[in-house]
Write an enzyme that holds these catalytic residues in place. Structure first.
Site, mmCIF file in Angstrom:
data_model
loop_
_atom_site.group_PDB
_atom_site.id
_atom_site.type_symbol
_atom_site.label_atom_id
_atom_site.label_comp_id
_atom_site.label_asym_id
_atom_site.label_seq_id
_atom_site.Cartn_x
_atom_site.Cartn_y
_atom_site.Cartn_z
ATOM 1 N N TYR A 285 80.274 65.132 20.949
ATOM 2 C CA TYR A 285 80.336 63.975 20.047
ATOM 3 C C TYR A 285 80.531 64.412 18.593
ATOM 4 O O TYR A 285 81.156 63.698 17.803
ATOM 5 C CB TYR A 285 79.036 63.171 20.125
ATOM 6 C CG TYR A 285 79.053 62.017 21.090
ATOM 7 C CD1 TYR A 285 79.322 62.219 22.446
ATOM 8 C CD2 TYR A 285 78.778 60.727 20.659
ATOM 9 C CE1 TYR A 285 79.307 61.164 23.327
ATOM 10 C CE2 TYR A 285 78.757 59.666 21.541
ATOM 11 C CZ TYR A 285 79.024 59.887 22.871
ATOM 12 O OH TYR A 285 79.006 58.836 23.737
ATOM 13 N N LYS B 214 76.068 71.078 33.419
ATOM 14 C CA LYS B 214 77.262 71.423 34.189
ATOM 15 C C LYS B 214 77.426 72.938 34.081
ATOM 16 O O LYS B 214 78.475 73.453 33.674
ATOM 17 C CB LYS B 214 78.475 70.639 33.642
ATOM 18 C CG LYS B 214 79.726 70.699 34.513
ATOM 19 C CD LYS B 214 79.615 69.962 35.819
ATOM 20 C CE LYS B 214 80.830 70.244 36.690
ATOM 21 N NZ LYS B 214 80.690 69.687 38.063
ATOM 22 N N ASP C 179 77.307 65.834 38.105
ATOM 23 C CA ASP C 179 77.964 65.036 39.154
ATOM 24 C C ASP C 179 76.950 64.678 40.244
ATOM 25 O O ASP C 179 76.898 63.541 40.725
ATOM 26 C CB ASP C 179 79.198 65.758 39.724
ATOM 27 C CG ASP C 179 78.942 67.221 40.081
ATOM 28 O OD1 ASP C 179 77.853 67.752 39.751
ATOM 29 O OD2 ASP C 179 79.835 67.834 40.693
ATOM 30 N N ASP D 54 75.116 59.717 27.640
ATOM 31 C CA ASP D 54 75.784 58.441 27.390
ATOM 32 C C ASP D 54 76.149 57.790 28.727
ATOM 33 O O ASP D 54 75.877 56.613 28.971
ATOM 34 C CB ASP D 54 77.047 58.678 26.554
ATOM 35 C CG ASP D 54 77.829 57.397 26.307
ATOM 36 O OD1 ASP D 54 77.201 56.382 25.974
ATOM 37 O OD2 ASP D 54 79.069 57.421 26.466
ATOM 38 N N ASP E 244 73.932 54.519 31.039
ATOM 39 C CA ASP E 244 74.523 53.246 31.474
ATOM 40 C C ASP E 244 74.345 53.067 32.982
ATOM 41 O O ASP E 244 74.052 51.964 33.467
ATOM 42 C CB ASP E 244 76.025 53.187 31.151
ATOM 43 C CG ASP E 244 76.312 52.523 29.805
ATOM 44 O OD1 ASP E 244 75.431 52.570 28.927
ATOM 45 O OD2 ASP E 244 77.418 51.973 29.630
HETATM 46 C C1 IPM Z 1 75.694 54.323 23.218
HETATM 47 C C2 IPM Z 1 77.089 53.866 22.881
HETATM 48 C C3 IPM Z 1 77.620 54.721 21.735
HETATM 49 C C4 IPM Z 1 77.693 56.146 22.233
HETATM 50 C C5 IPM Z 1 78.964 54.257 21.149
HETATM 51 C C6 IPM Z 1 78.916 52.824 20.674
HETATM 52 C C7 IPM Z 1 79.427 55.158 20.025
HETATM 53 O O1 IPM Z 1 77.900 53.909 23.995
HETATM 54 O O2 IPM Z 1 74.814 54.255 22.328
HETATM 55 O O3 IPM Z 1 75.462 54.736 24.344
HETATM 56 O O4 IPM Z 1 78.698 56.563 22.839
HETATM 57 O O5 IPM Z 1 76.737 56.878 22.010
HETATM 58 MG MG MG Z 2 76.859 54.430 25.786
#
Ligand code: IPM
Ligand code: MG
Length: 358
Positions: A135, A190, A222, A246, A250
């Site tokens: 990042y 990884k 993975d 990240d 999710d």
């Molecule tokens: C998160 C989001 C951010 C990230 C984006 C909005 C830059 O997806 O906080 O998980 O990738 O970290």
């Molecule tokens: Mg995110």
């Protein structure tokens, strides 16, 4: 206790308003200062993270953040896009530790896409390193390739890198968090392919020697993605790098039924923090009053716990959220037949009412 309130874009303003109602229902002396961030700040000041907003955030004990982003900004040059605001705040406030709990509330078991027996009672804490990795790694950019499969062709590149102190400090956060939970850390990497993550594994193993009471397991990313949907309850604390975190956070969010339920905390070494829902600005439903404010309300609870040292107030909010779920109130994202569908504001009001009753 000074709080910088940055609602941002899309549903950000609607959900932060509900979290503020809840905070104000507590008898705490909170100093709230609002500022624009993201697309809203770009519209008003020509930059997603204006200096004034950054300074306000730096001077505060905590930042309560909504969400940023809208498709209409996708064509702006990268440095002006709304996402740069959150990345800039993470970088300038040195918020290296991102805590994303994935808890499945008993009442929401049916809202998950997974079978109830897999997720009932789920309680995972994902700890994502937030200021390093690909990042932020330099160099990055576009150029003409001089080697590789197509010399002479246009190419783009990013740099994945981690220094030892960066890995050590997030490892300590993970082991210390595990001590207060089930005492198990799964480090996701990884190492079979990437030099950066072989190093990550080596450093985790070294830091682990200071925590003999905590179990450490290593897992390739993975496989971790697969285990999260196969047997998520085997995890306690997951610690991983910025990019993998990240993605996995999710995925973990969906185990709980809705990403609309998940708070997050991003902390620096002084426990100054930024608190935001794990979900985004959802421009598709913005302004309709249907967004779920609970992730933001629960983020405010994390703020009280981690940055403002008010654990009792945090617990009261969390109990109030449980209470409204028990009453059967549901926003659209967690609705199931038999429950009562409510909008953003009604949900916030119900939490305030439950809080007052407690
Ligand atoms: C998160 C989001 C951010 C990230 C984006 C909005 C830059 O997806 O906080 O998980 O990738 O970290
Ligand atoms: Mg995110």
């Amino acid at each position: 206790m000074k709080i910088a309130v940055l609602p941002g874009d899309g549903i950000g303003t609607e959900i932060v308003a509900e979290a503020l109602k809840v905070l104000q229902a507590l008898d705490l002396s909170l100093e709230l200062e609002h500022a624009l961030v993201g697309g809203a700040a770009y519209e008003a000041h020509g930059h997603p993270l204006p200096d004034s907003t950054l300074r306000l955030a730096q001077a505060a004990d905590a930042v309560l953040f909504g969400a940023v982003g809208d498709w209409k900004y996708d064509r702006l040059e990268r440095s002006l896009r709304p996402e740069q605001a959150i990345l800039g705040l993470r970088k300038h406030l040195k918020l290296f530790a991102n805590l994303r709990p994935a808890i499945c509330y008993q009442q929401l078991v049916a809202a998950s896409s997974l079978k109830p027996e897999l997720i009932a009672g789920l309680d995972i804490l994902i700890i994502r390193e937030l200021t390093g990795d690909i990042y932020f790694g330099q160099p990055r950019g576009r150029r003409v390739a001089t080697d590789g499969h197509f010399p002479g062709a246009e190419e783009a590149f990013d740099t994945m890198r981690y220094s030892k102190p960066e890995i050590e400090r997030i490892a300590h956060v993970a082991f210390q968090a595990a001590r207060k939970r089930q005492k198990k850390v799964t480090s996701v990497d990884k190492a079979n392919v990437l030099e950066t993550f072989q190093f990550w594994r080596d450093v985790l193993t070294e830091v682990h020697q200071q925590y003999p009471d905590v179990e450490l397991e290593h897992m390739y990313v993975d496989n971790a993605a697969m285990q999260l949907v196969r047997a998520p309850k085997k995890f306690d604390v997951i610690v991983t790098g910025n990019l993998f975190g990240d993605i996995l956070s999710d995925e973990a969010a969906m185990l709980t039924g809705s990403i609309g339920m998940l708070p997050s905390a991003s902390l620096n070494a002084r426990n100054q923090g930024l608190f935001e829902p794990s979900h985004g600005s959802a421009p598709d439903i913005a302004g309709q009053g249907v967004a779920n404010p609970l992730a933001t309300i629960l983020s405010a609870a994390m703020m009280l716990r981690f940055s403002l040292n008010q654990p009792a107030a945090a617990q009261r909010i969390e109990a109030a959220v449980q209470a409204v779920l028990a009453q059967g109130l549901r926003t659209a994202d967690i609705f199931s037949p038999g429950s009562t569908r409510v909008g953003t504001r009604e949900m916030g009001d119900a939490v305030v009412k439950a809080l007052r009753a407690s």
